[in-house]
Motif scaffolding. Structure first.
Motif, PDB file in Angstrom:
ATOM      1  N   ASN A  82      14.730  17.502  19.647  1.00 27.65           N
ATOM      2  CA  ASN A  82      13.274  17.411  19.566  1.00 27.65           C
ATOM      3  C   ASN A  82      12.916  16.506  18.402  1.00 27.65           C
ATOM      4  OD1 ASN A  82      12.916  19.133  21.701  1.00 27.65           O
ATOM      5  ND2 ASN A  82      12.501  20.933  20.454  1.00 27.65           N
ATOM      6  N   GLU A  83      12.018  15.538  18.660  1.00 25.24           N
ATOM      7  CA  GLU A  83      11.612  14.602  17.624  1.00 25.24           C
ATOM      8  C   GLU A  83      10.091  14.532  17.569  1.00 25.24           C
ATOM      9  OE1 GLU A  83      14.450  10.860  17.760  1.00 25.24           O
ATOM     10  OE2 GLU A  83      13.896  11.496  19.783  1.00 25.24           O
ATOM     11  N   THR A  84       9.574  14.357  16.373  1.00 26.67           N
ATOM     12  CA  THR A  84       8.150  14.097  16.207  1.00 26.67           C
ATOM     13  C   THR A  84       7.987  13.219  14.975  1.00 26.67           C
ATOM     14  OG1 THR A  84       5.958  15.125  16.224  1.00 26.67           O
ATOM     15  CG2 THR A  84       7.589  16.144  14.788  1.00 26.67           C
ATOM     16  N   TRP A  85       6.919  12.466  14.938  1.00 26.80           N
ATOM     17  CA  TRP A  85       6.655  11.593  13.794  1.00 26.80           C
ATOM     18  C   TRP A  85       5.474  12.153  13.021  1.00 26.80           C
ATOM     19  CZ3 TRP A  85       9.792   9.979  17.429  1.00 26.80           C
ATOM     20  CH2 TRP A  85      10.775   9.034  17.116  1.00 26.80           C
ATOM     21  N   SER A  86       5.645  12.316  11.726  1.00 27.60           N
ATOM     22  CA  SER A  86       4.610  12.879  10.871  1.00 27.60           C
ATOM     23  C   SER A  86       4.552  12.046   9.596  1.00 27.60           C
ATOM     24  CB  SER A  86       4.960  14.340  10.556  1.00 27.60           C
ATOM     25  OG  SER A  86       4.114  14.860   9.576  1.00 27.60           O
ATOM     26  N   SER A  87       3.375  11.542   9.255  1.00 25.15           N
ATOM     27  CA  SER A  87       3.205  10.679   8.066  1.00 25.15           C
ATOM     28  C   SER A  87       4.174   9.503   8.104  1.00 25.15           C
ATOM     29  CB  SER A  87       3.417  11.477   6.782  1.00 25.15           C
ATOM     30  OG  SER A  87       2.589  12.615   6.777  1.00 25.15           O
ATOM     31  N   GLY A  88       4.383   8.964   9.315  1.00 19.82           N
ATOM     32  CA  GLY A  88       5.247   7.788   9.462  1.00 19.82           C
ATOM     33  C   GLY A  88       6.725   8.073   9.407  1.00 19.82           C
ATOM     34  N   LYS A  89       7.104   9.342   9.265  1.00 19.46           N
ATOM     35  CA  LYS A  89       8.529   9.686   9.196  1.00 19.46           C
ATOM     36  C   LYS A  89       8.953  10.440  10.437  1.00 19.46           C
ATOM     37  CE  LYS A  89       9.249   9.714   4.358  1.00 19.46           C
ATOM     38  NZ  LYS A  89       9.337   9.890   3.138  1.00 19.46           N
ATOM     39  N   ARG A  90      10.193  10.188  10.838  1.00 24.15           N
ATOM     40  CA  ARG A  90      10.741  10.869  12.009  1.00 24.15           C
ATOM     41  C   ARG A  90      11.304  12.218  11.571  1.00 24.15           C
ATOM     42  NH1 ARG A  90      16.058  11.004  13.486  1.00 24.15           N
ATOM     43  NH2 ARG A  90      16.499  11.576  15.641  1.00 24.15           N
ATOM     44  N   ASN A  91      10.848  13.267  12.248  1.00 22.67           N
ATOM     45  CA  ASN A  91      11.373  14.616  12.027  1.00 22.67           C
ATOM     46  C   ASN A  91      12.139  15.005  13.278  1.00 22.67           C
ATOM     47  OD1 ASN A  91       9.546  15.591   9.577  1.00 22.67           O
ATOM     48  ND2 ASN A  91       8.250  14.496  11.023  1.00 22.67           N
ATOM     49  N   SER A  92      13.260  15.653  13.118  1.00 25.89           N
ATOM     50  CA  SER A  92      13.998  16.055  14.317  1.00 25.89           C
ATOM     51  C   SER A  92      14.710  17.370  14.078  1.00 25.89           C
ATOM     52  CB  SER A  92      15.024  14.979  14.692  1.00 25.89           C
ATOM     53  OG  SER A  92      16.017  14.875  13.692  1.00 25.89           O
ATOM     54  N   ILE A  93      14.973  18.039  15.163  1.00 16.89           N
ATOM     55  CA  ILE A  93      15.781  19.254  15.104  1.00 16.89           C
ATOM     56  C   ILE A  93      16.576  19.327  16.399  1.00 16.89           C
ATOM     57  CG2 ILE A  93      13.968  20.761  16.043  1.00 16.89           C
ATOM     58  CD1 ILE A  93      15.158  22.817  13.854  1.00 16.89           C
ATOM     59  N   GLU A  94      17.791  19.849  16.305  1.00 11.76           N
ATOM     60  CA  GLU A  94      18.652  19.930  17.477  1.00 11.76           C
ATOM     61  C   GLU A  94      18.952  21.378  17.814  1.00 11.76           C
ATOM     62  OE1 GLU A  94      21.882  16.960  17.510  1.00 11.76           O
ATOM     63  OE2 GLU A  94      20.946  16.188  15.677  1.00 11.76           O
ATOM     64  N   GLY A  95      19.194  21.605  19.069  1.00  6.65           N
ATOM     65  CA  GLY A  95      19.492  22.957  19.514  1.00  6.65           C
ATOM     66  C   GLY A  95      20.270  22.941  20.815  1.00  6.65           C
ATOM     67  N   THR A  96      20.405  24.131  21.396  1.00  2.00           N
ATOM     68  CA  THR A  96      21.148  24.297  22.638  1.00  2.00           C
ATOM     69  C   THR A  96      20.305  25.118  23.597  1.00  2.00           C
ATOM     70  OG1 THR A  96      23.243  24.302  21.443  1.00  2.00           O
ATOM     71  CG2 THR A  96      23.270  25.248  23.645  1.00  2.00           C
TER      72      THR A  96
END
Length: 186
Positions: free
Chosen positions: A57-71
């Motif tokens: 899962n990815e989202t952009w906040s304040s110009g930065k890429r945030n991501s988290i991974e899962g199963t």
């Protein structure tokens, strides 16, 4: 309005192979685990050899890429219902606290181009699409389906998406810090 004690209708015989790939978030119920100002939010699913699904899962906040991974995996391997469980480790850099959520596919079109995802308590709802935008007619029909299933669709928030979508990588946020911020409201 449908009663909330009614069991949600879910898709049967979901073709996981066809479901894989990238989906763009068109709208969702705001949740504590996503940045409030997130844009270009998307999910990428990859089928593993053991039948589980890698989730990014990815989202952009304040110009930065945030991501988290899962199963993700089927809640009941013997059922033909599209009821999945998704497990993330919070925070991602200290894999000690697994957070498991329900991921129920409530509707998908025959071409696997747009999908409505919910969960049994009706606290979360997502409309995803293969493209960054969806026709109003399709969007409205998905919202109506959610309403018919007892969702309070007034909580739906449209996710801003850019065309073209951002590159694979942007400036990376310190991995997982936004989870802390969002959980503790900082």
């Amino acid at each position: 309005m449908a009663k909330n004690n009614k069991e949600l209708e879910v898709v049967r015989n979901l073709d996981l192979q066809r479901y894989m790939g990238r989906w763009y978030e068109i709208a969702s119920f705001p949740s504590f685990f996503q940045p409030k100002d997130g844009v270009d939010t998307r999910a990428t699913y990859t089928l593993r050899d053991d039948g589980t699904v890698h989730v990014l899962n990815e989202t952009w906040s304040s110009g930065k890429r945030n991501s988290i991974e899962g199963t993700a995996y089927k809640a009941n391997p013997n059922s033909d219902e599209a009821k999945l469980k998704v497990k993330f480790y919070v925070p991602p850099f200290l894999p000690i606290i697994p957070v498991v959520g329900d991921y129920w596919v409530l509707y998908i079109d025959d071409d696997y181009q747009y999908v409505l995802i919910g969960e049994p308590r009706r606290k979360y709802l997502w409309i995803l699409c293969r493209q960054t935008h969806v026709d109003d007619e399709i969007y409205n029909s998905l919202v109506q389906k959610a309403k018919d299933e007892g969702y309070d669709v007034s909580k739906l928030h449209k996710t801003p998406q850019h065309d073209p979508p951002p590159e694979e990588q942007g400036p990376q946020d310190t991995k997982g810090i936004w989870w802390f911020k969002s959980i503790f409201g900082k």
